[in-house]
Scaffold this motif. Structure first.
Motif, PDB file in Angstrom:
ATOM      1  N   PHE A   1       0.344   3.281  -4.697  1.00  0.00           N
ATOM      2  CA  PHE A   1       1.288   2.292  -4.169  1.00  0.00           C
ATOM      3  C   PHE A   1       0.822   0.867  -4.423  1.00  0.00           C
ATOM      4  CE2 PHE A   1       2.624   5.991  -1.566  1.00  0.00           C
ATOM      5  CZ  PHE A   1       3.970   5.981  -1.914  1.00  0.00           C
ATOM      6  N   ASP A   2      -0.471   0.665  -4.402  1.00  0.00           N
ATOM      7  CA  ASP A   2      -0.999  -0.674  -4.707  1.00  0.00           C
ATOM      8  C   ASP A   2      -0.704  -1.052  -6.161  1.00  0.00           C
ATOM      9  OD1 ASP A   2      -2.614  -3.071  -4.301  1.00  0.00           O
ATOM     10  OD2 ASP A   2      -4.158  -2.050  -5.487  1.00  0.00           O
TER      11      ASP A   2
ATOM     12  N   GLY B   1       8.777   1.167   3.383  1.00  0.00           N
ATOM     13  CA  GLY B   1       8.388  -0.016   4.145  1.00  0.00           C
ATOM     14  C   GLY B   1       7.101   0.164   4.931  1.00  0.00           C
ATOM     15  N   MET B   2       6.932   1.313   5.568  1.00  0.00           N
ATOM     16  CA  MET B   2       5.743   1.556   6.384  1.00  0.00           C
ATOM     17  C   MET B   2       4.476   1.610   5.527  1.00  0.00           C
ATOM     18  SD  MET B   2       5.096   4.551   9.220  1.00  0.00           S
ATOM     19  CE  MET B   2       6.546   3.982  10.126  1.00  0.00           C
ATOM     20  N   VAL B   3       4.597   2.204   4.336  1.00  0.00           N
ATOM     21  CA  VAL B   3       3.452   2.287   3.437  1.00  0.00           C
ATOM     22  C   VAL B   3       2.954   0.885   3.086  1.00  0.00           C
ATOM     23  CG1 VAL B   3       2.689   2.980   1.133  1.00  0.00           C
ATOM     24  CG2 VAL B   3       4.158   4.497   2.468  1.00  0.00           C
ATOM     25  N   TYR B   4       3.878   0.009   2.732  1.00  0.00           N
ATOM     26  CA  TYR B   4       3.463  -1.325   2.317  1.00  0.00           C
ATOM     27  C   TYR B   4       3.049  -2.202   3.501  1.00  0.00           C
ATOM     28  CZ  TYR B   4       4.355  -0.315  -2.501  1.00  0.00           C
ATOM     29  OH  TYR B   4       4.258   0.224  -3.758  1.00  0.00           O
ATOM     30  N   GLN B   5       3.528  -1.898   4.682  1.00  0.00           N
ATOM     31  CA  GLN B   5       3.009  -2.573   5.865  1.00  0.00           C
ATOM     32  C   GLN B   5       1.536  -2.238   6.062  1.00  0.00           C
ATOM     33  OE1 GLN B   5       5.214  -1.906   9.495  1.00  0.00           O
ATOM     34  NE2 GLN B   5       7.158  -2.597   8.600  1.00  0.00           N
ATOM     35  N   GLN B   6       1.201  -0.955   5.906  1.00  0.00           N
ATOM     36  CA  GLN B   6      -0.192  -0.533   6.054  1.00  0.00           C
ATOM     37  C   GLN B   6      -1.079  -1.130   4.958  1.00  0.00           C
ATOM     38  OE1 GLN B   6       1.163   3.793   6.609  1.00  0.00           O
ATOM     39  NE2 GLN B   6      -0.759   3.755   7.725  1.00  0.00           N
ATOM     40  N   LEU B   7      -0.557  -1.214   3.744  1.00  0.00           N
ATOM     41  CA  LEU B   7      -1.335  -1.836   2.665  1.00  0.00           C
ATOM     42  C   LEU B   7      -1.616  -3.303   2.966  1.00  0.00           C
ATOM     43  CD1 LEU B   7       0.054  -0.446  -0.720  1.00  0.00           C
ATOM     44  CD2 LEU B   7      -2.321  -0.428   0.039  1.00  0.00           C
ATOM     45  N   ARG B   8      -0.639  -3.993   3.502  1.00  0.00           N
ATOM     46  CA  ARG B   8      -0.835  -5.414   3.814  1.00  0.00           C
ATOM     47  C   ARG B   8      -1.874  -5.620   4.905  1.00  0.00           C
ATOM     48  NH1 ARG B   8       4.810  -5.587   2.639  1.00  0.00           N
ATOM     49  NH2 ARG B   8       5.362  -5.163   4.825  1.00  0.00           N
ATOM     50  N   ARG B   9      -2.048  -4.618   5.762  1.00  0.00           N
ATOM     51  CA  ARG B   9      -3.023  -4.737   6.853  1.00  0.00           C
ATOM     52  C   ARG B   9      -4.455  -4.470   6.384  1.00  0.00           C
ATOM     53  NH1 ARG B   9       0.661  -1.187   9.952  1.00  0.00           N
ATOM     54  NH2 ARG B   9       2.146  -2.510  11.095  1.00  0.00           N
TER      55      ARG B   9
ATOM     56  N   ALA C   1     -11.772  -3.319   1.712  1.00  0.00           N
ATOM     57  CA  ALA C   1     -11.377  -1.917   1.806  1.00  0.00           C
ATOM     58  C   ALA C   1     -10.456  -1.540   0.654  1.00  0.00           C
ATOM     59  CB  ALA C   1     -10.686  -1.659   3.146  1.00  0.00           C
ATOM     60  N   LEU C   2      -9.540  -2.443   0.313  1.00  0.00           N
ATOM     61  CA  LEU C   2      -8.610  -2.154  -0.774  1.00  0.00           C
ATOM     62  C   LEU C   2      -9.329  -2.110  -2.123  1.00  0.00           C
ATOM     63  CD1 LEU C   2      -5.710  -1.545  -1.426  1.00  0.00           C
ATOM     64  CD2 LEU C   2      -5.243  -4.002  -1.536  1.00  0.00           C
ATOM     65  N   ALA C   3     -10.285  -3.004  -2.293  1.00  0.00           N
ATOM     66  CA  ALA C   3     -11.058  -3.006  -3.543  1.00  0.00           C
ATOM     67  C   ALA C   3     -11.847  -1.711  -3.703  1.00  0.00           C
ATOM     68  CB  ALA C   3     -11.993  -4.216  -3.579  1.00  0.00           C
TER      69      ALA C   3
END
Length: 513
Positions: free
Chosen positions: A468-469, A482-490, A495-497
């Motif tokens: 998704f990223d 929408g919920m998936v991208y909300q969690q990604l933004r948080r 952690a994302l790297a």
């Protein structure tokens, strides 16, 4: 030996419909032709059981036609006159029998439809195509229903079919049980009770046929199980299988249709898709029997509706998508995925227990139910960026019920979202949590279902978030995500790297997982 034949009628290997009007009565000026050809065994690498099952059913069908008084010219795979091509054989047969007309039933795959249409157009004799008299809908019916709409929805199509054909509806048009779709009631995990019914399908010994297939040079993979072969040979066996399904499995099908287990590969699925797709069994026969079982109080409405939705809804719908989008649908690749399939797709030897189970079942039985295909194998393929075209060819070859009209939309559209959302409203992907919830696959797995990072972390977890990223530009605007991208933004940058790094490593060494 030659016969005086005015009209040759071609029967393909997936057109074994004994109820077709072609067979109403024998005619002295008609000759039915059937052929086993390398053209059809070789266009993809097929599972051994698929080749055996189709050839065995064809041979039984030809035998029954002869018993009914019809004239049949059957070219076996090892026949000296067999040119191993449908059109080359037709050249021979038309000349050999001095035919004045050729007729064929509408092929269900675009490549054969085009091949026969082009061939017929060049013939100096009359040639025409007849309907298979099998499906509820015409090829273009779905396209007409959705004419002018940018997006198609299966649920809209399904309700139209229910109303049009009077299936699970009252006299006033109301849906049985008060709602059109019981999907939310059909998602229970199986805990071992009730146990799956015994496999009471009839058995055949096709060892001699298998030896003939091997001697012909046709390549295959998977377990042939030729000496103890369980797939139906004819309409009567398919009908008996339907009866046993309705009696023993359908009452529990609804609740557990999405469940998966290493202990029970079939669970409560009917295994009737092969018989229907080669037309040994009519979808109307199946739906009428299931609907009557509900009316008699033998099965709950959620089970009847869930099963009928797969046939009257999804099966007819994806056929409409296929004929509307072909040619070219098989080349779509919205995410540009191009990683070759790792070899464990052909031997099941991966440390991911869920994938090993799903592929292992497929190799052993030439079958695995829809959630294994979609949410285990297809899920991983999409997250890991495997080539959708290669995956399509693998699905087409390994599954006994896979013919391109039904397999291609399911693979390219539903499973891989390679059409960019023409079929499905969102990618069907998940982390390990869904697989663990719906199965016992995660127990005893080499990988940790809860971990995202580290060598033993389940590959699905990092790959899920990375997918998704990486595809924000294509998917972030999808309301269902929408919920998936909300969690990604948080997620914090560190952690994302780390997830990106773990996912890149997994995708780089996918063959080692």
């Amino acid at each position: 030996m030659t016969w005086e034949a005015m009209r040759l009628k071609l029967i393909l290997g997936d057109q074994l419909n004994h109820q077709h009007s072609w067979f109403a009565r024998p005619s002295a000026d008609e000759l039915f032709v059937m052929m086993e050809v390398r053209q059809e065994t070789d266009y993809v690498l097929h599972h051994a059981q698929k080749i055996i099952a189709i050839f065995a059913a064809m041979r039984d069908f030809a035998r029954r036609l002869r018993q009914a008084g019809h004239r049949v010219h059957y070219l076996a795979i090892d026949d000296a006159d067999n040119r191993q091509s449908i059109t080359a054989n037709l050249d021979y047969l038309l000349a050999h029998h001095a035919a004045t007309e050729l007729r064929w039933q509408a092929p269900d795959e675009w490549r054969l439809d085009r091949q026969l249409a082009d061939y017929a157009a060049a013939l100096p004799i009359a040639a025409a195509m007849d309907d298979t008299e099998h499906f509820y809908t015409a090829r273009d019916e779905a396209a007409h229903i959705f004419e002018g709409r940018d997006h198609w929805l299966m649920e809209h199509f399904y309700r139209r079919m229910r109303s049009k054909h009077g299936v699970l509806v009252s006299d006033t048009g109301k849906p049985a049980g008060g709602q059109w779709n019981f999907d939310h009631d059909n998602r229970e995990a199986w805990q071992g009770i009730p146990w799956e019914p015994a496999d009471l399908r009839g058995r055949h010994d096709h060892s001699v046929l298998w030896q003939t297939i091997q001697a012909s040079g046709a390549k295959s993979f998977g377990e042939p199980n030729a000496g103890d072969f369980a797939w139906p040979l004819n309409h009567e066996e398919a009908l008996e299988q339907l009866e046993r399904f309705v009696e023993l499995a359908l009452p529990h099908f609804g609740r557990f249709q999405d469940a998966m287990s290493v202990k029970a590969w079939r669970l409560f699925h009917s295994l009737l898709s092969f018989a229907m797709n080669v037309k040994l069994l009519s979808p109307r026969t199946v739906i009428d029997r299931v609907q009557n079982a509900w009316r008699d109080g033998a099965v709950p409405v959620a089970s009847a509706e869930g099963y009928i939705r797969q046939i009257l809804g999804w099966r007819e719908y994806v056929r409409g998508v296929y004929w509307h989008r072909m040619p070219g649908y098989d080349k779509l690749n919205a995410f540009g995925h191009d990683t070759p399939l790792p070899w464990w797709f052909w031997d099941g030897k991966t440390r991911m227990r869920c994938v090993a189970a799903a592929i292992g079942q497929s190799l052993e039985h030439a079958h695995s139910h829809h959630i294994n295909r979609l949410m285990v194998i297809g899920n991983f393929a999409l997250l890991a960026g495997l080539s959708p075209e290669e995956l399509h060819r693998w699905y087409l070859g390994i599954y006994i019920d896979a013919f391109e009209w039904v397999e291609l939309p399911n693979t390219l559209g539903m499973s891989q979202f390679a059409d960019g959302g023409l079929l499905a409203t969102k990618p069907y992907v998940s982390s390990a949590a869904y697989i663990d919830r719906m199965s016992d696959y995660c127990k005893g797995c080499h990988y940790d279902k809860k971990a995202r990072l580290g060598e033993r972390a389940c590959p699905y977890n990092a790959l899920y978030w990375d997918f998704f990223d990486r595809n924000r530009d294509k998917l972030a605007g999808n309301q269902r995500l929408g919920m998936v991208y909300q969690q990604l933004r948080r997620m914090d940058d560190g952690a994302l790297a780390a997830l990106r790094e773990r996912a890149a490593d997994l995708r780089a060494r996918v063959a080692e997982l």
